[in-house]
Design a protein around this motif. Structure first.
Motif, PDB file in Angstrom:
ATOM      1  N   THR A 108     -28.748 -18.132 -10.870  1.00  0.00           N
ATOM      2  CA  THR A 108     -29.227 -16.851 -11.372  1.00  0.00           C
ATOM      3  C   THR A 108     -28.931 -16.662 -12.858  1.00  0.00           C
ATOM      4  O   THR A 108     -29.754 -16.104 -13.589  1.00  0.00           O
ATOM      5  N   VAL A 109     -27.766 -17.119 -13.319  1.00  0.00           N
ATOM      6  CA  VAL A 109     -27.444 -16.999 -14.742  1.00  0.00           C
ATOM      7  C   VAL A 109     -28.400 -17.837 -15.582  1.00  0.00           C
ATOM      8  O   VAL A 109     -28.945 -17.362 -16.587  1.00  0.00           O
ATOM      9  N   GLU A 110     -28.630 -19.074 -15.171  1.00  0.00           N
ATOM     10  CA  GLU A 110     -29.484 -19.956 -15.957  1.00  0.00           C
ATOM     11  C   GLU A 110     -30.953 -19.561 -15.891  1.00  0.00           C
ATOM     12  O   GLU A 110     -31.706 -19.794 -16.842  1.00  0.00           O
ATOM     13  N   ALA A 111     -31.372 -18.941 -14.799  1.00  0.00           N
ATOM     14  CA  ALA A 111     -32.778 -18.561 -14.663  1.00  0.00           C
ATOM     15  C   ALA A 111     -33.089 -17.202 -15.267  1.00  0.00           C
ATOM     16  O   ALA A 111     -34.178 -17.001 -15.829  1.00  0.00           O
ATOM     17  N   ASN A 112     -32.150 -16.272 -15.174  1.00  0.00           N
ATOM     18  CA  ASN A 112     -32.453 -14.890 -15.537  1.00  0.00           C
ATOM     19  C   ASN A 112     -31.755 -14.388 -16.790  1.00  0.00           C
ATOM     20  O   ASN A 112     -32.340 -13.607 -17.546  1.00  0.00           O
ATOM     21  N   ALA A 113     -30.518 -14.801 -17.020  1.00  0.00           N
ATOM     22  CA  ALA A 113     -29.753 -14.246 -18.133  1.00  0.00           C
ATOM     23  C   ALA A 113     -29.842 -15.098 -19.400  1.00  0.00           C
ATOM     24  O   ALA A 113     -30.180 -14.594 -20.478  1.00  0.00           O
ATOM     25  N   LEU A 114     -29.535 -16.370 -19.284  1.00  0.00           N
ATOM     26  CA  LEU A 114     -29.437 -17.200 -20.484  1.00  0.00           C
ATOM     27  C   LEU A 114     -30.742 -17.310 -21.273  1.00  0.00           C
ATOM     28  O   LEU A 114     -30.704 -17.289 -22.513  1.00  0.00           O
ATOM     29  N   PRO A 115     -31.913 -17.421 -20.630  1.00  0.00           N
ATOM     30  CA  PRO A 115     -33.141 -17.501 -21.432  1.00  0.00           C
ATOM     31  C   PRO A 115     -33.348 -16.290 -22.345  1.00  0.00           C
ATOM     32  O   PRO A 115     -33.858 -16.434 -23.457  1.00  0.00           O
ATOM     33  N   VAL A 116     -32.949 -15.116 -21.875  1.00  0.00           N
ATOM     34  CA  VAL A 116     -33.096 -13.908 -22.699  1.00  0.00           C
ATOM     35  C   VAL A 116     -31.991 -13.843 -23.752  1.00  0.00           C
ATOM     36  O   VAL A 116     -32.259 -13.586 -24.933  1.00  0.00           O
ATOM     37  N   LEU A 117     -30.754 -14.085 -23.349  1.00  0.00           N
ATOM     38  CA  LEU A 117     -29.639 -13.966 -24.286  1.00  0.00           C
ATOM     39  C   LEU A 117     -29.736 -14.975 -25.416  1.00  0.00           C
ATOM     40  O   LEU A 117     -29.389 -14.666 -26.562  1.00  0.00           O
ATOM     41  N   ARG A 118     -30.195 -16.168 -25.121  1.00  0.00           N
ATOM     42  CA  ARG A 118     -30.274 -17.204 -26.159  1.00  0.00           C
ATOM     43  C   ARG A 118     -31.329 -16.906 -27.217  1.00  0.00           C
ATOM     44  O   ARG A 118     -31.288 -17.479 -28.305  1.00  0.00           O
ATOM     45  N   LYS A 119     -32.246 -16.026 -26.909  1.00  0.00           N
ATOM     46  CA  LYS A 119     -33.273 -15.649 -27.886  1.00  0.00           C
ATOM     47  C   LYS A 119     -32.810 -14.524 -28.802  1.00  0.00           C
ATOM     48  O   LYS A 119     -33.504 -14.180 -29.769  1.00  0.00           O
TER      49      LYS A 119
END
Length: 243
Positions: A108-119
């Protein structure tokens, strides 16, 4: 004398146990750093991009949330204001007794959180995130104190002065509504905004950011960077012809 249940609850909520839980995430994502109960996306600059493992009711339960906040604000607690809960289809997955809780957390972190936070890299990126309409998100300027600070950092003179004027002419809050925070900002930042002392504003915001970084215990991951208001000053200086 503490009961056995109370002792077990305290032990469950230690940062050390949380770090063990998130260790696979740290190993898979080298841009993540652990502090307290939080994972921070590095580098840490003006904004904190965070996955937090929050406490929940019960001996083994936890709740993962993710979100962001800006660091150049006077604070006395490591609170991330704009967060969303991470959900998983399987009920009871956020429990350390569940055999798949680490796999679910990674997924869930890699699919939902990290893609947004890394941008998210800039203050404008944070503003867009706060204004994204996610459940329970306030606009970044819903509270005038925060709106003032963000406008000042961005070099938005009109926005900062309007917010400052509103605060100075408004009724002071009660102690339990944040009087100390109100007075700190209005007494220190508002006079600088009134004069549009950009160098003074930048110095104050850097001080607040450094204190926030210590509060979150991420000093070794912090990369101090100029605020937009400073970059505007540098641009004007470089474009001024010599006398």
């Amino acid at each position: 004398m503490a009961t056995a249940d109370a002792k077990e609850t305290r032990e469950m909520t230690t940062a050390a146990e949380v770090k063990t839980m998130v260790q696979p995430l740290l190993e898979r994502n080298p841009d993540l750093a652990f502090a307290g109960r939080m994972l921070f996306v590095r580098p840490v600059t003006h904004i904190a991009r965070v996955i937090e493992i929050t406490r929940n009711t019960g001996r083994f339960a936890f709740t993962p949330v993710w979100g962001s906040t800006f660091l150049f604000f006077p604070r006395d607690a490591p609170v991330v204001r704009w967060t969303s809960r991470l959900w998983y289809d399987s009920l009871g997955i956020w429990n350390t007794t569940h055999p798949d809780h680490q796999r679910a957390l990674i997924e869930t972190v890699e699919a939902n959180a990290l893609p947004v936070l890394r941008k998210m890299h800039t203050i404008d990126d944070f503003v867009a995130f706060a204004d994204s309409g996610r459940p329970f998100f306030d606009r970044w300027d819903t509270e005038t104190l925060r709106g003032l600070v963000v406008c000042a950092a961005k070099g938005d003179r009109e926005g900062a002065q309007n917010a400052s004027d509103y605060l100075l002419n408004s009724k002071r809050p009660r102690e339990d509504e944040g009087l100390a925070e109100f007075l700190l900002i209005t007494d220190s930042l508002c006079p600088l905004v009134a004069k549009w002392d950009r160098a003074g504003i930048a110095r104050l915001l850097h001080e607040w950011e450094a204190f926030s970084v210590k509060t979150f215990k991420v000093e070794k991951y912090w990369q101090p960077t100029p605020f937009p208001i400073e970059m505007d000053m540098a641009l004007e200086s470089s474009s001024t012809p010599p006398v």
